[in-house]
Design a protein around this motif. Structure first.
Motif, PDB file in Angstrom:
ATOM      1  N   SER A  34       0.839  -1.201   0.000  1.00 10.11           N
ATOM      2  CA  SER A  34       0.000   0.000   0.000  1.00 10.11           C
ATOM      3  C   SER A  34       0.873   1.249   0.000  1.00 10.11           C
ATOM      4  O   SER A  34       0.598   2.223  -0.703  1.00 10.11           O
ATOM      5  N   TRP A  35       1.935   1.210   0.785  1.00  9.70           N
ATOM      6  CA  TRP A  35       2.860   2.331   0.860  1.00  9.70           C
ATOM      7  C   TRP A  35       3.478   2.624  -0.499  1.00  9.70           C
ATOM      8  O   TRP A  35       3.523   3.773  -0.949  1.00  9.70           O
ATOM      9  N   ASP A  36       3.956   1.565  -1.165  1.00  5.43           N
ATOM     10  CA  ASP A  36       4.585   1.738  -2.477  1.00  5.43           C
ATOM     11  C   ASP A  36       3.600   2.292  -3.504  1.00  5.43           C
ATOM     12  O   ASP A  36       3.937   3.169  -4.304  1.00  5.43           O
ATOM     13  N   GLU A  44      -4.676   5.818 -11.413  1.00  3.44           N
ATOM     14  CA  GLU A  44      -5.401   4.630 -11.872  1.00  3.44           C
ATOM     15  C   GLU A  44      -4.959   3.392 -11.090  1.00  3.44           C
ATOM     16  O   GLU A  44      -5.791   2.564 -10.700  1.00  3.44           O
ATOM     17  N   ARG A  45      -3.675   3.274 -10.853  1.00  3.10           N
ATOM     18  CA  ARG A  45      -3.144   2.137 -10.089  1.00  3.10           C
ATOM     19  C   ARG A  45      -3.666   2.156  -8.654  1.00  3.10           C
ATOM     20  O   ARG A  45      -4.049   1.117  -8.096  1.00  3.10           O
ATOM     21  N   ILE A  46      -3.676   3.357  -8.044  1.00  2.32           N
ATOM     22  CA  ILE A  46      -4.175   3.500  -6.665  1.00  2.32           C
ATOM     23  C   ILE A  46      -5.643   3.111  -6.591  1.00  2.32           C
ATOM     24  O   ILE A  46      -6.066   2.357  -5.704  1.00  2.32           O
ATOM     25  N   ARG A  47      -6.441   3.631  -7.522  1.00  3.72           N
ATOM     26  CA  ARG A  47      -7.885   3.353  -7.530  1.00  3.72           C
ATOM     27  C   ARG A  47      -8.151   1.863  -7.702  1.00  3.72           C
ATOM     28  O   ARG A  47      -8.953   1.267  -6.976  1.00  3.72           O
ATOM     29  N   ASP A  48      -7.487   1.247  -8.670  1.00  2.96           N
ATOM     30  CA  ASP A  48      -7.708  -0.181  -8.951  1.00  2.96           C
ATOM     31  C   ASP A  48      -7.253  -1.054  -7.779  1.00  2.96           C
ATOM     32  O   ASP A  48      -7.884  -2.076  -7.483  1.00  2.96           O
ATOM     33  N   TYR A  49      -6.168  -0.642  -7.129  1.00  4.99           N
ATOM     34  CA  TYR A  49      -5.641  -1.438  -6.016  1.00  4.99           C
ATOM     35  C   TYR A  49      -6.648  -1.538  -4.881  1.00  4.99           C
ATOM     36  O   TYR A  49      -6.953  -2.634  -4.399  1.00  4.99           O
ATOM     37  N   PHE A  50      -7.173  -0.415  -4.449  1.00  3.68           N
ATOM     38  CA  PHE A  50      -8.109  -0.440  -3.321  1.00  3.68           C
ATOM     39  C   PHE A  50      -9.478  -0.985  -3.717  1.00  3.68           C
ATOM     40  O   PHE A  50     -10.161  -1.600  -2.895  1.00  3.68           O
TER      41      PHE A  50
END
Length: 226
Positions: A34-36, A44-50
């Motif tokens: 999550s930190w990385d 887009e990566r942040i949104r898809d991850y969570f």
């Protein structure tokens, strides 16, 4: 008895999170990954991850907001932006307010656990008395300012409020008074990083100026009355 129970619960939560990070690989991997991802600034990566967490996504963001108490270099407003990117304006604002509510309550409990005596040792008795008087007179709006300004230490003010034994209801109401407009502003500007950055500066600056004017006017009135 209730006071001792609250101290025990607070210490248990802190100890449990630390132990889980170092002894339970899935939890440690979640925090590291999550930190990385958060530091990648890839929206887009942040949104898809969570969103990949499904039902647990909002809970994961709240956990990060709580852990932020112990991660000094981790911006307190970053998980709020993540919440908006992943769950939209309304969902993001709600997650942000709930997360700050829980994190602030934990910070306050830590302050109560540490006690006013420890603060007096750091500041000295005279300075500690002055801080106590300021909290008594201006504490509500001081905390509201810290909440609405994204560049002041939210976690520090929670712990200090607890150490000074400020009433919890007053503390949490001030917290919600400050964090709600900040969460709404972040929700509104989150999709435009440049606008958001400028907006955060304006919000923080306006809050600081407003508080300064309030203290000056109040101080002047008190001086005239004397």
């Amino acid at each position: 008895m209730a006071k001792k129970i609250s101290y025990f619960v607070t210490a248990a939560i802190i100890l449990g999170l630390v132990i889980a990070y170092f002894t339970y690989p899935p939890f440690g991997d979640f925090i590291n990954e999550s930190w990385d991802i958060l530091l990648s600034k890839d929206e887009e990566r942040i949104r898809d991850y969570f969103k990949s967490f499904g039902f647990w996504g909002p809970i994961a963001i709240v956990i990060l907001m709580i852990l932020q108490i112990f991660l000094v270099i981790f911006p307190s407003w970053l998980p709020m932006i993540v919440a908006v990117l992943a769950y939209g304006f309304i969902g993001g604002v709600l997650i942000s307010v709930v997360g700050v509510f829980l994190a602030s309550s934990l910070g306050y409990a830590i302050g109560r656990l540490l006690g006013e005596d420890n603060l007096a040792k750091v500041l000295g008795k005279k300075k500690n008395k002055k801080v106590n008087n300021m909290v008594e007179e201006y504490g509500f709006w001081a905390i509201a300012l810290f909440r609405v300004s994204p560049f002041l230490s939210n976690d520090a003010i929670s712990i200090i409020a607890g150490m000074l034994t400020m009433g919890y209801r007053k503390f949490i109401l001030a917290t919600l008074t400050g964090i709600t407009p900040l969460a709404i502003a972040i929700g509104y500007f989150a999709e435009d990083p440049d606008t958001l950055k400028n907006g955060l500066y304006w919000i923080g600056g306006a809050g600081l100026v407003g508080y300064g004017i309030y203290v000056y006017v109040d101080y002047t009135n008190r001086k005239k009355q004397k």
